[in-house]
Design a protein around this motif. Sequence first.
Motif, PDB file in Angstrom:
ATOM      1  N   ILE A 312       6.356  -0.183  11.553  1.00 53.69           N
ATOM      2  CA  ILE A 312       6.728   0.506  10.147  1.00 53.69           C
ATOM      3  C   ILE A 312       5.623  -0.254   9.111  1.00 53.69           C
ATOM      4  CG2 ILE A 312       8.263   1.015   8.612  1.00 53.69           C
ATOM      5  CD1 ILE A 312      10.322   0.716  10.892  1.00 53.69           C
ATOM      6  N   VAL A 313       5.049   0.590   8.371  1.00 55.79           N
ATOM      7  CA  VAL A 313       4.140   0.415   7.167  1.00 55.79           C
ATOM      8  C   VAL A 313       4.935   1.059   6.208  1.00 55.79           C
ATOM      9  CG1 VAL A 313       1.884   0.554   5.989  1.00 55.79           C
ATOM     10  CG2 VAL A 313       2.255   0.087   8.530  1.00 55.79           C
ATOM     11  N   ALA A 314       5.066   0.178   5.016  1.00 56.58           N
ATOM     12  CA  ALA A 314       5.666   0.897   3.893  1.00 56.58           C
ATOM     13  C   ALA A 314       4.704   0.431   2.583  1.00 56.58           C
ATOM     14  CB  ALA A 314       6.953   0.263   3.414  1.00 56.58           C
ATOM     15  N   ILE A 315       4.647   1.832   1.830  1.00 59.33           N
ATOM     16  CA  ILE A 315       3.831   1.691   0.573  1.00 59.33           C
ATOM     17  C   ILE A 315       4.642   2.057  -0.467  1.00 59.33           C
ATOM     18  CG2 ILE A 315       1.935   2.703  -0.617  1.00 59.33           C
ATOM     19  CD1 ILE A 315       0.580   3.409   2.026  1.00 59.33           C
ATOM     20  N   ASN A 316       4.972   1.113  -1.223  1.00 57.87           N
ATOM     21  CA  ASN A 316       5.853   1.191  -2.362  1.00 57.87           C
ATOM     22  C   ASN A 316       5.368   0.261  -3.695  1.00 57.87           C
ATOM     23  OD1 ASN A 316       8.519   1.458  -4.176  1.00 57.87           O
ATOM     24  ND2 ASN A 316       9.015   2.344  -2.087  1.00 57.87           N
ATOM     25  N   LYS A 317       5.648   0.634  -4.808  1.00 58.53           N
ATOM     26  CA  LYS A 317       5.125   0.085  -6.144  1.00 58.53           C
ATOM     27  C   LYS A 317       6.280  -0.973  -6.437  1.00 58.53           C
ATOM     28  CE  LYS A 317       6.454   3.178  -9.644  1.00 58.53           C
ATOM     29  NZ  LYS A 317       6.011   4.011 -10.636  1.00 58.53           N
ATOM     30  N   PRO A 319       8.476  -4.048  -5.441  1.00 61.80           N
ATOM     31  CA  PRO A 319       8.413  -4.987  -4.193  1.00 61.80           C
ATOM     32  C   PRO A 319       9.945  -5.099  -3.716  1.00 61.80           C
ATOM     33  CG  PRO A 319       8.080  -6.144  -6.423  1.00 61.80           C
ATOM     34  CD  PRO A 319       8.051  -4.535  -6.529  1.00 61.80           C
ATOM     35  N   GLU A 320      10.890  -4.613  -4.591  1.00 62.54           N
ATOM     36  CA  GLU A 320      12.466  -5.006  -4.262  1.00 62.54           C
ATOM     37  C   GLU A 320      12.886  -3.918  -3.393  1.00 62.54           C
ATOM     38  OE1 GLU A 320      13.940  -7.713  -4.825  1.00 62.54           O
ATOM     39  OE2 GLU A 320      12.065  -8.360  -5.907  1.00 62.54           O
ATOM     40  N   ALA A 321      11.850  -2.652  -3.008  1.00 59.19           N
ATOM     41  CA  ALA A 321      12.419  -1.517  -2.325  1.00 59.19           C
ATOM     42  C   ALA A 321      12.868  -1.840  -1.114  1.00 59.19           C
ATOM     43  CB  ALA A 321      11.218  -0.559  -2.193  1.00 59.19           C
ATOM     44  N   PRO A 322      13.991  -1.346  -0.622  1.00 57.68           N
ATOM     45  CA  PRO A 322      14.874  -1.707   0.729  1.00 57.68           C
ATOM     46  C   PRO A 322      14.101  -1.713   1.940  1.00 57.68           C
ATOM     47  CG  PRO A 322      16.260  -0.295  -0.519  1.00 57.68           C
ATOM     48  CD  PRO A 322      14.945  -0.470  -1.221  1.00 57.68           C
ATOM     49  N   ILE A 323      13.000  -0.435   1.682  1.00 60.65           N
ATOM     50  CA  ILE A 323      12.222  -0.143   2.787  1.00 60.65           C
ATOM     51  C   ILE A 323      11.550  -1.427   3.409  1.00 60.65           C
ATOM     52  CG2 ILE A 323      10.091   0.217   1.451  1.00 60.65           C
ATOM     53  CD1 ILE A 323      11.305   2.310   4.561  1.00 60.65           C
ATOM     54  N   PHE A 324      11.121  -2.314   2.493  1.00 62.94           N
ATOM     55  CA  PHE A 324      10.204  -3.629   2.941  1.00 62.94           C
ATOM     56  C   PHE A 324      11.007  -4.535   3.950  1.00 62.94           C
ATOM     57  CE2 PHE A 324       7.785  -2.690  -1.228  1.00 62.94           C
ATOM     58  CZ  PHE A 324       6.735  -2.351  -0.225  1.00 62.94           C
ATOM     59  N   GLN A 325      12.621  -4.166   3.937  1.00 68.50           N
ATOM     60  CA  GLN A 325      13.219  -5.103   4.913  1.00 68.50           C
ATOM     61  C   GLN A 325      13.102  -4.611   6.367  1.00 68.50           C
ATOM     62  OE1 GLN A 325      17.265  -4.897   3.269  1.00 68.50           O
ATOM     63  NE2 GLN A 325      16.553  -5.843   1.377  1.00 68.50           N
ATOM     64  N   VAL A 326      12.676  -3.245   6.604  1.00 65.83           N
ATOM     65  CA  VAL A 326      12.640  -2.894   7.722  1.00 65.83           C
ATOM     66  C   VAL A 326      11.142  -2.909   8.195  1.00 65.83           C
ATOM     67  CG1 VAL A 326      14.790  -1.897   8.118  1.00 65.83           C
ATOM     68  CG2 VAL A 326      12.839  -0.491   7.263  1.00 65.83           C
ATOM     69  N   ALA A 327      10.091  -2.887   7.064  1.00 65.06           N
ATOM     70  CA  ALA A 327       8.723  -2.811   7.559  1.00 65.06           C
ATOM     71  C   ALA A 327       8.287  -4.040   8.217  1.00 65.06           C
ATOM     72  CB  ALA A 327       8.068  -2.568   6.155  1.00 65.06           C
ATOM     73  N   ASP A 328       7.177  -3.781   8.961  1.00 69.70           N
ATOM     74  CA  ASP A 328       6.273  -4.982   9.788  1.00 69.70           C
ATOM     75  C   ASP A 328       5.299  -5.285   8.741  1.00 69.70           C
ATOM     76  OD1 ASP A 328       7.648  -4.710  12.618  1.00 69.70           O
ATOM     77  OD2 ASP A 328       7.409  -2.672  12.301  1.00 69.70           O
ATOM     78  N   TYR A 329       4.741  -4.172   8.026  1.00 76.57           N
ATOM     79  CA  TYR A 329       3.609  -4.602   7.136  1.00 76.57           C
ATOM     80  C   TYR A 329       4.095  -3.671   5.859  1.00 76.57           C
ATOM     81  CZ  TYR A 329       0.941  -5.568  11.344  1.00 76.57           C
ATOM     82  OH  TYR A 329       0.701  -6.063  12.340  1.00 76.57           O
ATOM     83  N   GLY A 330       3.908  -4.432   4.597  1.00 76.82           N
ATOM     84  CA  GLY A 330       4.112  -3.855   3.528  1.00 76.82           C
ATOM     85  C   GLY A 330       2.991  -3.725   2.434  1.00 76.82           C
ATOM     86  N   ILE A 331       2.818  -2.699   1.879  1.00 74.18           N
ATOM     87  CA  ILE A 331       1.623  -2.717   0.832  1.00 74.18           C
ATOM     88  C   ILE A 331       2.530  -2.486  -0.623  1.00 74.18           C
ATOM     89  CG2 ILE A 331      -0.398  -1.662  -0.004  1.00 74.18           C
ATOM     90  CD1 ILE A 331      -0.739  -0.658   2.673  1.00 74.18           C
ATOM     91  N   VAL A 332       2.456  -3.454  -1.569  1.00 72.70           N
ATOM     92  CA  VAL A 332       3.152  -3.260  -2.786  1.00 72.70           C
ATOM     93  C   VAL A 332       1.824  -2.623  -3.704  1.00 72.70           C
ATOM     94  CG1 VAL A 332       4.448  -4.252  -4.670  1.00 72.70           C
ATOM     95  CG2 VAL A 332       4.707  -5.257  -2.395  1.00 72.70           C
ATOM     96  N   GLN A 333       1.893  -1.534  -3.885  1.00 72.13           N
ATOM     97  CA  GLN A 333       0.914  -0.678  -4.680  1.00 72.13           C
ATOM     98  C   GLN A 333       1.288   0.584  -5.026  1.00 72.13           C
ATOM     99  OE1 GLN A 333      -2.972  -0.046  -2.624  1.00 72.13           O
ATOM    100  NE2 GLN A 333      -4.026  -1.489  -4.197  1.00 72.13           N
ATOM    101  N   ASP A 334       0.516   1.114  -6.207  1.00 71.77           N
ATOM    102  CA  ASP A 334       0.645   2.422  -6.533  1.00 71.77           C
ATOM    103  C   ASP A 334       0.116   3.219  -5.214  1.00 71.77           C
ATOM    104  OD1 ASP A 334       0.233   5.252  -7.601  1.00 71.77           O
ATOM    105  OD2 ASP A 334       0.685   4.160  -9.280  1.00 71.77           O
TER     106      ASP A 334
END
Length: 349
Positions: A312-317, A319-334
């Motif tokens: 799971i990859v999440a792109i979200n601006k 950093p506290e978004a709950p999706i990052f708790q299940v993501a294997d890779y997270g991109i904190v960005q617009d």
Amino acid sequence: MFLIFLLSLITRVIMFSSARHINFLRQTITTLCRNNSTLVIAEHNNQKLIPSTLNTITAAISLGEVTCLVAGTQCKQVAAEVAKVKGVKKVILADNEVYTGFLPEALTPLLLAAQNQFKFSHIVAPATAFGKGLAPRLAAKLDVSPISDIIGIKDKDTFVRTIYAGNAIQTLKSKDNVKVITVRGTAFEAAGHEGGDGTVEDAPSCDVKNDLSQFIGQELSKSDRPELTSASTVISGGRGMKNGDNFKLLYDLADKMGAAVGASRAAVDAGFVPNDMQVGQTGKIVAPDLYIAVGISGAIQHLAGMKDSKVIVAINKDPEAPIFQVADYGIVQDLFKAVPEMTDLVDKN
Ligand code: FAD
């Protein structure tokens, strides 16, 4: 001698028993006489199988010998396709105009006739809109409880499914003498398209008249992209996409990656995209090799539909978004910066 004794015993039981006891006796004898044999209700479009039928067949194989019902209009080629699926012993074919639109009201009498003739121990359908529409009606007519959306099979009576938006696992044992089940496709491997040599025969005849409903027409969204529930890569957009036009960013990336495009319910409710794209508890359940969540916060109802994805990859601006708790890779960005960059990179490679 023994036979005479047995007959006189049964006669006595029948004479002195209440209706409840007789019913119990009848059920016991039926169960003893019935070998485990499973009917899979094939979902198809009259030309080919819908992929989740293959996952349903895998589940069915662990329950007993597999027969498939193919009901539709001009659907003989589907019956031939199913007969080749590994593990299918027999296909029963019902080709009739009355099955246009695959209405549960038309299919149920056919299933009851098949059940009456073959006495299946399990009747199984994919947990898609088709299966979920049909199974409860059939179960009600058979006077049993439907067992919906199973993700595992412990033995022929015991099944596993998720409850509370996927946050708890329930194991349940059914005492019904025929189990009517829908199967979550993503929880079972697809059966092999080749390797079977099932026979094809006509389904039992039944009264095919359907006065209850009439198929008028359907509008199917056409897409060259893979089907959401069977795609190996899914890119989903949420409320963060801001509007429907911006989904073009996801379509461009998806087309380069051979991916399907999904959405959160917030994106669907806001009218950005049609509701057949919704992933989640009240949408489609997906478990691709790669799931990319773009501008999606990660509410439990959304996670219920995608958290079994392999990566799971999440792109979200945020950093506290709950999706990052299940993501294997997270991109904190617009996302409006990250997605075009990804598309360029995929293009270059
Ligand atoms: P939001 O929660 O609003 O999140 C938007 C995210 O986008 C935020 O995290 C924000 O930081 C991010 N964002 C905004 N702008 C940008 C940007 N420019 N760049 C990067 N990130 C950005 N939901 C489903 O999805 N599927 C279901 O099947 C489902 N079923 C439900 C059933 C019930 C009974 C109920 C009560 C709810 C259900 N929901 C379902 C709704 C669910 O609770 C959430 O409301 C929904 O999932 C939220 O969608 P979202 O993440 O797109 O929106």
